[in-house]
Structure formats: C-alpha cells, structure tokens
Enzyme design. Structure first.
Site, mmCIF file in Angstrom:
data_model
loop_
_atom_site.group_PDB
_atom_site.id
_atom_site.type_symbol
_atom_site.label_atom_id
_atom_site.label_comp_id
_atom_site.label_asym_id
_atom_site.label_seq_id
_atom_site.Cartn_x
_atom_site.Cartn_y
_atom_site.Cartn_z
ATOM 1 N N GLU A 49 104.243 65.371 -25.620
ATOM 2 C CA GLU A 49 102.786 65.321 -25.511
ATOM 3 C C GLU A 49 102.329 66.000 -24.217
ATOM 4 O O GLU A 49 101.353 66.763 -24.210
ATOM 5 C CB GLU A 49 102.322 63.871 -25.540
ATOM 6 C CG GLU A 49 100.829 63.701 -25.338
ATOM 7 C CD GLU A 49 100.474 62.317 -24.819
ATOM 8 O OE1 GLU A 49 99.398 62.195 -24.213
ATOM 9 O OE2 GLU A 49 101.267 61.376 -24.993
ATOM 10 N N ASP A 53 99.984 69.318 -24.298
ATOM 11 C CA ASP A 53 98.662 69.327 -23.677
ATOM 12 C C ASP A 53 98.437 70.634 -22.918
ATOM 13 O O ASP A 53 97.368 71.250 -23.012
ATOM 14 C CB ASP A 53 98.548 68.127 -22.732
ATOM 15 C CG ASP A 53 97.245 68.123 -21.951
ATOM 16 O OD1 ASP A 53 96.182 67.893 -22.559
ATOM 17 O OD2 ASP A 53 97.280 68.371 -20.730
ATOM 18 N N ASP A 122 97.441 62.065 -29.559
ATOM 19 C CA ASP A 122 98.663 62.339 -28.796
ATOM 20 C C ASP A 122 99.717 62.997 -29.680
ATOM 21 O O ASP A 122 100.470 63.872 -29.228
ATOM 22 C CB ASP A 122 99.227 61.049 -28.210
ATOM 23 C CG ASP A 122 98.362 60.488 -27.082
ATOM 24 O OD1 ASP A 122 97.445 61.199 -26.634
ATOM 25 O OD2 ASP A 122 98.613 59.345 -26.663
ATOM 26 N N GLU A 125 99.209 66.730 -29.919
ATOM 27 C CA GLU A 125 99.708 67.444 -28.745
ATOM 28 C C GLU A 125 101.231 67.485 -28.713
ATOM 29 O O GLU A 125 101.825 68.516 -28.377
ATOM 30 C CB GLU A 125 99.174 66.791 -27.471
ATOM 31 C CG GLU A 125 97.668 66.985 -27.288
ATOM 32 C CD GLU A 125 97.152 66.399 -25.989
ATOM 33 O OE1 GLU A 125 96.222 66.992 -25.397
ATOM 34 O OE2 GLU A 125 97.671 65.340 -25.551
#
Length: 236
Positions: A49, A53, A122, A125
């Site tokens: 994650e 991101d 989440d 990502e």
C-alpha cells in the site's frame, strides 16, 4: 486453490498479465487475516500500500500534466488531491470489485470490513504496488490512466474541481463585475435530463456547459469561461 483461481480470473478480466501471483495475493491480504493465520507466515498488504500510494500519485500527476494544459500548479495539485482521496479510491476499488478479493480475519469480516472504505481504498493502492513490482511503471500507468480518464470524461473532474470558485477568484482579482449562471436549455426524458448552463459576466456570455445536473452544467460552463479568460485576459 479456489482463491487463486478467482484471483487469476480477476487479473485476466482486467488485462493484467501477471508474472508473480503471490504479489497480488499479498496485495489483498489484510493484517487481520495475517494475525489469525500466523502459522502460514504470510505478509499483509501494508508495505505494498505504501508503495502503491507513491506510484498512484506519480501516474495521476503525469495524466493531469498531459491533459490539463490550462491548469496551473496549484490547480493541478487540488485536482490530484481529489482524484486520489479515499472517497475516489473507494469508488475505483468498488468498480473493480476488490472487496470480493480481500482476505480478512473473522472479526474484520463480521464487522463489515469487505465494504469498509479504508480497507478497499488501501487495497486499491496495494494492488498498484504489486503491479508495479511485477510488471513495471509503464503497465501501472496505463492501468491507472484508463481508470482516471474514464472518471474524468464522465464529469468526475467537474464535480471534483470547483471551477465556479476559481472563476469567481479570477474575476474578482481584476474587477468588480458580477458573475451569473443561467440554465439556458434542457433536453432528454425526465429520467435522463441534460441541462445547459451559461455563465455571464455583466450580461455577456462567457462560457457554456452541459451536464446531467444543474450544478454539473454550471461547473462545466465555469471551466469553459476559465479557458476563454486564459486566452483573452482583456475581458475582465
């Protein structure tokens, strides 16, 4: 295993020619599942994650740089922030059906984790993080930009970026002229109306735009006006 078969079908359906399936398994493994299955010695998706991101921010920045030459740095920053906020990521994840792929602990499952915005945002990502490690940046960029472009062309950008406020700021910076929005046309059946809005500056039409709601039409009219002002600064 049934889970891996479902994961393979998902990746194939979305055009992801994976190499390392384990990365994608990890991408959809919640920490609650790891805590309840310590004997398996598996990893959760939190590190992926983190990586995803950063990859997401880069790919969205690249997309906006390419398609919005009329926006300055501040405007692009604001638009990007909205495109990658939790609510937006949740929408992307739901469209992909990522909730169905999550490996959750029993407690998280029973408390509605499969639909929890934070969990599936989440997961989106971490999925990108896995794809980046497995297939590289170009593949991720193509995948992300396909999702972002679809949202952008369906009017999401008009709803995300407040063009009306921006137009107001531009006009007030140079004059005290009044801005007014008018609905100048409606078409289509009652269940699928299309509104046309005009934005006027002291009774002079500056821009026009249409949308499925009056607010969306006004935002698009404001966007049109901003583009005109950028070319003809003497108007204000």
């Amino acid at each position: 295993m049934p889970y891996q078969q479902n994961l393979k079908k998902f990746l194939s359906a979305n055009g992801v020619d994976y190499i390392n399936l384990d990365l994608y398994c990890q991408a959809f493994t919640h920490s609650s599942y790891v805590n309840e299955h310590r004997q398996l010695k598996i990893k959760d998706n939190e590190r992926l994650e983190f990586l995803g991101d950063a990859v997401l921010e880069l790919t969205v920045s690249h997309y906006l740089y390419q398609i919005t030459p009329e926006l300055n740095e501040g405007e692009m920053t604001k638009t990007r922030a909205q495109l990658v906020c939790e609510a937006s990521l949740e929408a992307y994840a739901k469209n992909l059906g990522l909730g169905d792929l999550m490996l959750l602990g029993r407690g998280e499952e029973l408390s509605g984790g499969r639909e929890r915005p934070t969990v599936i945002a989440d997961a989106f990502e971490s999925f990108l993080g896995a794809m980046y490690l497995d297939l590289g940046l170009d593949v991720v960029r193509g995948f992300v930009q396909g999702i972002i472009h679809e949202a952008y062309t369906k009017g999401m950008a008009s709803q995300i970026f407040d063009y009306k406020s921006t137009l107001q700021e531009l006009v007030q910076a140079d004059s005290k002229k009044a801005i007014e929005y008018r609905i100048v046309g409606e078409s289509g059946p009652a269940h699928n109306r299309l509104f046309e809005s005009a934005v006027l500056l002291d009774e002079i039409i500056l821009g026009r735009g249409d949308g499925k709601t009056k607010k969306e039409a006004e935002q698009r009219a404001a966007k049109s006006a901003i583009e005109i002002l950028a070319k003809h600064q003497d108007i204000v």
